[in-house]
Design a protein around this motif. Structure first.
Motif, PDB file in Angstrom:
ATOM      1  N   ILE A  81       0.862  -1.183   0.000  1.00 56.29           N
ATOM      2  CA  ILE A  81       0.000   0.000   0.000  1.00 56.29           C
ATOM      3  C   ILE A  81       0.899   1.233   0.000  1.00 56.29           C
ATOM      4  O   ILE A  81       1.688   1.434   0.932  1.00 56.29           O
ATOM      5  N   ASP A  82       0.774   2.046  -1.029  1.00 57.28           N
ATOM      6  CA  ASP A  82       1.531   3.292  -1.152  1.00 57.28           C
ATOM      7  C   ASP A  82       0.568   4.447  -0.910  1.00 57.28           C
ATOM      8  O   ASP A  82      -0.416   4.614  -1.642  1.00 57.28           O
ATOM      9  N   VAL A  83       0.811   5.222   0.127  1.00 57.00           N
ATOM     10  CA  VAL A  83      -0.028   6.391   0.411  1.00 57.00           C
ATOM     11  C   VAL A  83       0.328   7.484  -0.595  1.00 57.00           C
ATOM     12  O   VAL A  83       1.457   7.955  -0.633  1.00 57.00           O
ATOM     13  N   THR A  84      -0.646   7.855  -1.411  1.00 58.17           N
ATOM     14  CA  THR A  84      -0.406   8.881  -2.427  1.00 58.17           C
ATOM     15  C   THR A  84      -0.939  10.254  -2.009  1.00 58.17           C
ATOM     16  O   THR A  84      -0.466  11.276  -2.490  1.00 58.17           O
ATOM     17  N   THR A  85      -1.942  10.251  -1.126  1.00 56.27           N
ATOM     18  CA  THR A  85      -2.456  11.496  -0.550  1.00 56.27           C
ATOM     19  C   THR A  85      -2.656  11.267   0.932  1.00 56.27           C
ATOM     20  O   THR A  85      -3.372  10.344   1.336  1.00 56.27           O
ATOM     21  N   ALA A  86      -2.028  12.064   1.763  1.00 60.04           N
ATOM     22  CA  ALA A  86      -2.076  11.863   3.205  1.00 60.04           C
ATOM     23  C   ALA A  86      -3.425  12.271   3.787  1.00 60.04           C
ATOM     24  O   ALA A  86      -4.143  13.113   3.230  1.00 60.04           O
ATOM     25  N   ASP A  87      -3.745  11.658   4.922  1.00 65.86           N
ATOM     26  CA  ASP A  87      -4.912  12.049   5.716  1.00 65.86           C
ATOM     27  C   ASP A  87      -4.412  12.251   7.141  1.00 65.86           C
ATOM     28  O   ASP A  87      -4.234  11.295   7.898  1.00 65.86           O
ATOM     29  N   THR A  88      -4.138  13.492   7.491  1.00 67.17           N
ATOM     30  CA  THR A  88      -3.523  13.810   8.783  1.00 67.17           C
ATOM     31  C   THR A  88      -4.547  14.147   9.860  1.00 67.17           C
ATOM     32  O   THR A  88      -4.217  14.173  11.038  1.00 67.17           O
ATOM     33  N   SER A  89      -5.773  14.416   9.456  1.00 65.35           N
ATOM     34  CA  SER A  89      -6.825  14.757  10.413  1.00 65.35           C
ATOM     35  C   SER A  89      -8.011  13.841  10.148  1.00 65.35           C
ATOM     36  O   SER A  89      -8.848  14.112   9.282  1.00 65.35           O
ATOM     37  N   LEU A  90      -8.092  12.751  10.891  1.00 66.81           N
ATOM     38  CA  LEU A  90      -9.080  11.712  10.601  1.00 66.81           C
ATOM     39  C   LEU A  90     -10.484  12.112  11.010  1.00 66.81           C
ATOM     40  O   LEU A  90     -10.717  12.604  12.113  1.00 66.81           O
TER      41      LEU A  90
END
Length: 358
Positions: A81-90
């Motif tokens: 799994i390669d994270v291409t767009t981060a999610d920093t605030s769930l």
């Protein structure tokens, strides 16, 4: 598969048995040929029997079969799994999951719903972008119950061998049928909606705890998983390696792809009318349920007429059973001879899928 000779099996003749309740735990079989599969709010099968689901408010991932594996452990492939767009605030409902669903009738020996319900050991190799607390979970859909276990990654971006145990569920239910018995989940992240207490069987479908790290917090993050084994007993044992053919045969109970890198005949078809020919297509392996049959392009082939090969204008499927179905090929040009026979073939780079996934 998919040649002019069609083979029918009355059963699934898998050689011997396996202590591993998970199929394709070494991530070797990849009938769909996944490579750089982008997921953003989607749920798709990847390497055989493994599904990846991405449902985050901000993030996105890419999935592929990788050759990045733990050194010396005897594995050649992993799920990456390669994270291409981060999610920093769930958000509360955010999650990213790797999971496999196990057929219920294959789990009857676990004796769920009985005081003798068996303990299970789950072992796997994981390379996470984050050190710290992670989670794995079992979910039994028939009883709508889950069990979460935490595990610790000591070093980020380094393969580690993990083992956890799950006690049998004396109050659980696993029906003796061809439906879903339970799911084995590897969450990369979960919002608060799907977090719960670890180390207890509980109602509902939750996958992680509030202590687990967020593997989606940076676009440079990469997560790898291989060597997954789920077995009866309180002690994890060495991974049960299988030959490729055995694993492929098991996987084809749920999904079978006929790939055609070049033009290829698939069947002799009976001509019902000048515009319609039909042929039976039999799966190599009898399916779990009547499959959904699809062809990558409904206009991706032709059949033989008195004037030579003529492209069909549509392909559809009916009379579907556990063993296959009938393909109906239409020709709007009326180039066929009624009550005769024709040779049907597909174009290069086409494929036919038989899917009976859980």
């Amino acid at each position: 598969a998919g040649g002019t000779e069609q083979f029918r099996f009355g059963s699934n003749p898998i050689p011997g048995g396996s202590k591993n309740l998970v199929m394709n735990g070494a991530m070797t079989v990849n009938q769909r040929g996944i490579s750089a599969l982008a997921l953003d709010g989607a749920n798709q099968y990847t390497v055989d029997r493994w599904r990846v689901e991405e449902a985050t408010s901000a993030g996105a991932i890419q999935v592929n079969k990788s050759t990045t594996v733990p050194a010396g452990a005897g594995f050649a492939s992993s799920l990456h799994i390669d994270v291409t767009t981060a999610d920093t605030s769930l958000a509360a409902g955010d999650y990213v999951l790797i999971y496999q669903t196990i057929e219920a009738q294959n789990l009857q020996h676990l004796a769920y719903g009985n005081a003798a319900a068996k303990t299970l050991s789950l072992s796997f190799w994981v390379r996470s972008p984050k050190s710290g607390t992670h989670a794995v979970a079992l979910f039994s859909g028939d009883g709508s119950r889950h069990y979460i276990r935490e595990y610790t990654v000591t070093s980020a971006d380094t393969y580690e061998y993990i083992t956890v145990t799950f006690p049998g569920d004396a109050s659980g239910t696993i029906n003796n049928d061809t439906g879903a018995g339970f799911d084995v989940y590897f969450p990369l992240v979960t919002g608060s909606t799907y977090q719960n207490t670890a180390d207890t069987w509980a109602a509902g479908q939750d996958w992680s705890t509030s202590s687990a790290v967020n593997c989606m917090d940076n676009a440079a993050n990469n997560f790898y998983l291989t060597g997954v084994q789920l077995e009866v007993g309180s002690v994890a044992t060495d991974f049960a390696h299988e030959d490729y053919g055995t694993t492929l045969h098991k996987c084809k109970r749920y999904f079978e792809r006929w790939s055609f890198p070049a033009v290829k005949y698939i069947a002799t078809a009976f001509v019902y009318s000048t515009g319609l020919a039909v042929a039976s297509l039999f799966c190599e392996v009898v399916k779990r349920a009547a499959p959904t049959i699809s062809i990558v392009s409904a206009t991706g082939g032709d059949f033989l007429t008195s004037g030579g090969f003529r492209a069909w204008t549509n392909a559809s499927f009916d009379d579907i059973t556990l063993e296959g179905g009938r393909i109906a090929l239409s020709d709007s040009g009326s180039g066929l001879s009624a009550d005769g026979a024709t040779a049907a073939r597909v174009d290069a780079n086409n494929h036919i899928d038989f899917s009976a996934e859980l």
